[in-house]
Design a protein around this motif. Sequence first.
Motif, PDB file in Angstrom:
ATOM      1  N   ALA A  37       0.805  -1.228   0.000  1.00 57.50           N
ATOM      2  CA  ALA A  37       0.000   0.000   0.000  1.00 57.50           C
ATOM      3  C   ALA A  37       0.840   1.282   0.000  1.00 57.50           C
ATOM      4  O   ALA A  37       0.328   2.338  -0.345  1.00 57.50           O
ATOM      5  CB  ALA A  37      -0.962   0.007   1.181  1.00 57.50           C
ATOM      6  N   VAL A  38       2.110   1.211   0.343  1.00 57.89           N
ATOM      7  CA  VAL A  38       2.913   2.435   0.247  1.00 57.89           C
ATOM      8  C   VAL A  38       3.150   2.811  -1.223  1.00 57.89           C
ATOM      9  O   VAL A  38       3.455   3.958  -1.525  1.00 57.89           O
ATOM     10  CB  VAL A  38       4.282   2.355   0.989  1.00 57.89           C
ATOM     11  CG1 VAL A  38       4.103   1.944   2.439  1.00 57.89           C
ATOM     12  CG2 VAL A  38       5.265   1.458   0.282  1.00 57.89           C
ATOM     13  N   ASN A  39       3.038   1.840  -2.118  1.00 59.96           N
ATOM     14  CA  ASN A  39       3.202   2.116  -3.541  1.00 59.96           C
ATOM     15  C   ASN A  39       1.882   2.567  -4.172  1.00 59.96           C
ATOM     16  O   ASN A  39       1.883   3.271  -5.180  1.00 59.96           O
ATOM     17  CB  ASN A  39       3.685   0.872  -4.291  1.00 59.96           C
ATOM     18  CG  ASN A  39       4.942   0.300  -3.686  1.00 59.96           C
ATOM     19  OD1 ASN A  39       4.915  -0.792  -3.107  1.00 59.96           O
ATOM     20  ND2 ASN A  39       6.038   1.037  -3.772  1.00 59.96           N
ATOM     21  N   LEU A  40       0.789   2.134  -3.596  1.00 64.23           N
ATOM     22  CA  LEU A  40      -0.537   2.472  -4.110  1.00 64.23           C
ATOM     23  C   LEU A  40      -1.503   2.368  -2.945  1.00 64.23           C
ATOM     24  O   LEU A  40      -1.856   1.286  -2.497  1.00 64.23           O
ATOM     25  CB  LEU A  40      -0.943   1.499  -5.234  1.00 64.23           C
ATOM     26  CG  LEU A  40      -2.349   1.709  -5.784  1.00 64.23           C
ATOM     27  CD1 LEU A  40      -2.465   3.038  -6.520  1.00 64.23           C
ATOM     28  CD2 LEU A  40      -2.724   0.570  -6.732  1.00 64.23           C
ATOM     29  N   MET A  41      -1.930   3.533  -2.474  1.00 63.11           N
ATOM     30  CA  MET A  41      -2.671   3.611  -1.233  1.00 63.11           C
ATOM     31  C   MET A  41      -4.177   3.541  -1.424  1.00 63.11           C
ATOM     32  O   MET A  41      -4.926   3.268  -0.489  1.00 63.11           O
ATOM     33  CB  MET A  41      -2.309   4.968  -0.613  1.00 63.11           C
ATOM     34  CG  MET A  41      -2.684   5.160   0.805  1.00 63.11           C
ATOM     35  SD  MET A  41      -2.401   6.912   1.166  1.00 63.11           S
ATOM     36  CE  MET A  41      -2.299   6.844   2.920  1.00 63.11           C
ATOM     37  N   ARG A  42      -4.659   3.825  -2.623  1.00 62.65           N
ATOM     38  CA  ARG A  42      -6.099   4.021  -2.824  1.00 62.65           C
ATOM     39  C   ARG A  42      -6.954   2.835  -2.387  1.00 62.65           C
ATOM     40  O   ARG A  42      -7.970   3.016  -1.725  1.00 62.65           O
ATOM     41  CB  ARG A  42      -6.381   4.410  -4.281  1.00 62.65           C
ATOM     42  CG  ARG A  42      -5.677   5.727  -4.690  1.00 62.65           C
ATOM     43  CD  ARG A  42      -6.039   6.169  -6.105  1.00 62.65           C
ATOM     44  NE  ARG A  42      -7.396   6.637  -6.186  1.00 62.65           N
ATOM     45  CZ  ARG A  42      -8.392   5.958  -6.706  1.00 62.65           C
ATOM     46  NH1 ARG A  42      -8.183   4.789  -7.268  1.00 62.65           N
ATOM     47  NH2 ARG A  42      -9.602   6.463  -6.710  1.00 62.65           N
ATOM     48  N   PRO A  43      -6.576   1.586  -2.725  1.00 64.97           N
ATOM     49  CA  PRO A  43      -7.423   0.471  -2.265  1.00 64.97           C
ATOM     50  C   PRO A  43      -7.479   0.402  -0.740  1.00 64.97           C
ATOM     51  O   PRO A  43      -8.558   0.173  -0.172  1.00 64.97           O
ATOM     52  CB  PRO A  43      -6.723  -0.769  -2.854  1.00 64.97           C
ATOM     53  CG  PRO A  43      -5.950  -0.256  -4.025  1.00 64.97           C
ATOM     54  CD  PRO A  43      -5.493   1.119  -3.613  1.00 64.97           C
ATOM     55  N   ALA A  44      -6.349   0.638  -0.080  1.00 64.38           N
ATOM     56  CA  ALA A  44      -6.317   0.513   1.384  1.00 64.38           C
ATOM     57  C   ALA A  44      -7.125   1.612   2.070  1.00 64.38           C
ATOM     58  O   ALA A  44      -7.840   1.352   3.026  1.00 64.38           O
ATOM     59  CB  ALA A  44      -4.876   0.536   1.879  1.00 64.38           C
TER      60      ALA A  44
ATOM     61  N   ASP B 278      -4.210   1.845 -13.958  1.00 68.80           N
ATOM     62  CA  ASP B 278      -4.707   3.184 -13.593  1.00 68.80           C
ATOM     63  C   ASP B 278      -4.050   3.750 -12.336  1.00 68.80           C
ATOM     64  O   ASP B 278      -4.722   4.321 -11.473  1.00 68.80           O
ATOM     65  CB  ASP B 278      -6.246   3.146 -13.421  1.00 68.80           C
ATOM     66  CG  ASP B 278      -6.949   2.654 -14.671  1.00 68.80           C
ATOM     67  OD1 ASP B 278      -6.582   3.118 -15.775  1.00 68.80           O
ATOM     68  OD2 ASP B 278      -7.841   1.786 -14.558  1.00 68.80           O
ATOM     69  N   THR B 279      -2.744   3.607 -12.251  1.00 74.20           N
ATOM     70  CA  THR B 279      -2.026   4.152 -11.093  1.00 74.20           C
ATOM     71  C   THR B 279      -1.281   5.432 -11.450  1.00 74.20           C
ATOM     72  O   THR B 279      -0.451   5.916 -10.678  1.00 74.20           O
ATOM     73  CB  THR B 279      -1.005   3.143 -10.532  1.00 74.20           C
ATOM     74  OG1 THR B 279       0.087   3.014 -11.463  1.00 74.20           O
ATOM     75  CG2 THR B 279      -1.638   1.784 -10.301  1.00 74.20           C
ATOM     76  N   GLY B 280      -1.580   6.014 -12.635  1.00 80.83           N
ATOM     77  CA  GLY B 280      -0.844   7.187 -13.093  1.00 80.83           C
ATOM     78  C   GLY B 280      -1.179   8.463 -12.328  1.00 80.83           C
ATOM     79  O   GLY B 280      -0.465   9.458 -12.438  1.00 80.83           O
ATOM     80  N   ALA B 281      -2.266   8.460 -11.597  1.00 79.70           N
ATOM     81  CA  ALA B 281      -2.614   9.627 -10.779  1.00 79.70           C
ATOM     82  C   ALA B 281      -2.953   9.151  -9.380  1.00 79.70           C
ATOM     83  O   ALA B 281      -3.638   8.147  -9.207  1.00 79.70           O
ATOM     84  CB  ALA B 281      -3.814  10.365 -11.375  1.00 79.70           C
ATOM     85  N   HIS B 282      -2.482   9.884  -8.373  1.00 77.50           N
ATOM     86  CA  HIS B 282      -2.740   9.532  -6.978  1.00 77.50           C
ATOM     87  C   HIS B 282      -2.267   8.109  -6.689  1.00 77.50           C
ATOM     88  O   HIS B 282      -2.864   7.378  -5.907  1.00 77.50           O
ATOM     89  CB  HIS B 282      -4.231   9.728  -6.629  1.00 77.50           C
ATOM     90  CG  HIS B 282      -4.798  11.023  -7.168  1.00 77.50           C
ATOM     91  ND1 HIS B 282      -4.347  12.256  -6.749  1.00 77.50           N
ATOM     92  CD2 HIS B 282      -5.721  11.282  -8.129  1.00 77.50           C
ATOM     93  CE1 HIS B 282      -5.005  13.201  -7.408  1.00 77.50           C
ATOM     94  NE2 HIS B 282      -5.831  12.643  -8.254  1.00 77.50           N
TER      95      HIS B 282
ATOM     96  N   ALA C 240       2.248   9.078  -6.176  1.00 80.99           N
ATOM     97  CA  ALA C 240       2.156  10.373  -5.495  1.00 80.99           C
ATOM     98  C   ALA C 240       1.745  10.256  -4.036  1.00 80.99           C
ATOM     99  O   ALA C 240       2.166  11.059  -3.203  1.00 80.99           O
ATOM    100  CB  ALA C 240       1.137  11.259  -6.226  1.00 80.99           C
ATOM    101  N   MET C 241       0.929   9.274  -3.705  1.00 84.56           N
ATOM    102  CA  MET C 241       0.439   9.137  -2.329  1.00 84.56           C
ATOM    103  C   MET C 241       1.357   8.239  -1.498  1.00 84.56           C
ATOM    104  O   MET C 241       0.994   7.848  -0.389  1.00 84.56           O
ATOM    105  CB  MET C 241      -0.978   8.565  -2.326  1.00 84.56           C
ATOM    106  CG  MET C 241      -2.040   9.521  -2.789  1.00 84.56           C
ATOM    107  SD  MET C 241      -3.638   8.674  -2.897  1.00 84.56           S
ATOM    108  CE  MET C 241      -4.648   9.706  -1.888  1.00 84.56           C
TER     109      MET C 241
END
Length: 423
Positions: free
Chosen positions: A306-313, A367-371, A374-375
Motif C-alpha cells: 500500500a505504500v506504492n498504491l494507497m487508494r485500495p487501502a 490506472d495508477t498514473g494519478a494519486h 504520489a500518495m
Amino acid sequence: MKKKPFVTKEKLEEIVREVPTPFHIYDEAGIRRNCEAIKKAFAWNKGYKEYFAVKACPNPFLIKIMKEYGCGCDCSSLTELMLSQAVGCVGDDIMFSSNATPAEEFQYARKYNAIINLDDFTHIAFLEKATGDLPKKLSCRYNPGGVFKISNDIMDNPGDSKYGMTKEQLFEAYKVLKEKGVKEFGIHAFLASNTVTNEYYPLLAKVLFETVVEIKEKTGVEISFINLSGGVGIPYRPDQEPNDIQEIGEGVRKVYEEVLVPAGLGETAIYTEMGRFMTGPYGGLVTTAIHEKHIHKEYIGCDACAVNLMRPAIYGAYHHITVMGREDAPCDHMYDVTGSLCENCDKFAIDRMLPKIDIGDLLFIHDTGAHGFAMGYNYNGKLRSAEVLLKEDGSYRVIRRAETPKDYFATFDEYDMYDKLFV
Ligand SMILES: *Cc1c(COP(=O)(O)O)cnc(C)c1O
C-alpha cells in the motif's frame, strides 16, 4: 470494455532485468494523445489552459511532456511550486490552489508570480500580511454548499468540504479585492471527484457562469478566468464507460454561449486543473507475485504494497489487475492480492476473480498514473519505488530511481546514522 495494459509482457520482462519490481510505469504515447484531445476539445475558447494538478503525479519528466501542449501546473505546496519552477513553469503557468496555506508558501508563490487562488475570505488579509501587498491578479475559490447531484449514482457533498468560500463571502471578497486595487479576477470551484460522466464539467460550468454574471451585476467586477478545477474521472472498472472529453468540451461551450456570451462576458478564459484525467490511465504498478498462501482464504503476496498504491487501502478503490501472459485465461480463481504491510487493509484486491497466479508472475495493476506513486509513504520502513517511462518509440527510461535505505536514513543527518552503522 476489456482493460488491456499499455505494455507487453516481453517489454516488462526486459525492464525487470534492469529495474526490479515493484515500479510504476507510464505511457508517453497515451499521455500525448490525451493532451491533444483536451486541447482540441477546448479549442473554441481562446484563453483555455489546463493546469496539470501536480499532486496527481509529481514527476518533472511527465510534467514536461504535458507542458509541450501548453499545460501549466496547479500546485498546492512549496515543493510542488519548486517542481513546477524546475520544469520552467513560472508566472501565469502556475495556479497556486492551496488551503490552510503557510505564509512562506504564499511568499514563494508571489516570488514566481504564480496565480494565487484564495481558499478563504480571511486569506486576503493573511496574504497581504505575508507578502506586503496584494498581486494585481487573484482568484477566489467558491463552495456553494449543499449537495451537488449529477445523476442518481453520482453526487458529492460540497457542504461537508473544507474548501472555498460561501457565496456571501465570495461577493464580499471581490468587492474588497477591487477596493484594494486588484485588477484581474478569477473564480474556481471543485464540487465532485472522479466523475465518470460527461455532464460534470457542463453542470459545474453552469453554476460558475451564473455566479460570474451575478458578480458582475452586483459588484461590477468582471471575472476574466473561470477555473473548472479537477474532478473529471476515469473508468477504473472495466464496465465503466470512459468520459468523452470532446463531448465535455462541447457541453461547456453550450453553457458558455447560453450564459456568458449574452452577459457580455464572451472573452472569459476557461481553465481546468485536471489531474486524474491527465495521467491516471497512463500509469500502471508492476509487481511480482512472490508468495501464495492457503488459509481461510486464498492469498497472493506481492512485492508491492500500500505504500506504492494507497487508494485500495484507504478508500477501498478498485484497481483492475492483469496477470501478464494470462490475458485470455479464464478468471476462475478467487484471490485476495496483498502487500506486505503489517496492516490488514493492505490488499490491492479482495475476493477478485483472476486467472491462476503462479509465484514469479508479473501483475499489472491498472490506472495508477494519478494519486498512485504520489500518495506514497514510508510506513513499515518501506521504500518508494522507481518510476519508468515507456517512451513513444517503445524504449524505456527510468524517470525516478527507487529509494535506497540510505535515502531512508538521510533525515537522521545529525547522527550520521547510515554512515556509522553500515559503512
Ligand atoms: C486534487 C485537485 C485537483 C485535481 O483533481 P483530479 O480529481 O485529480 O482531477 C485539481 N485542483 C485542486 C485544487 C485539487 O485539490
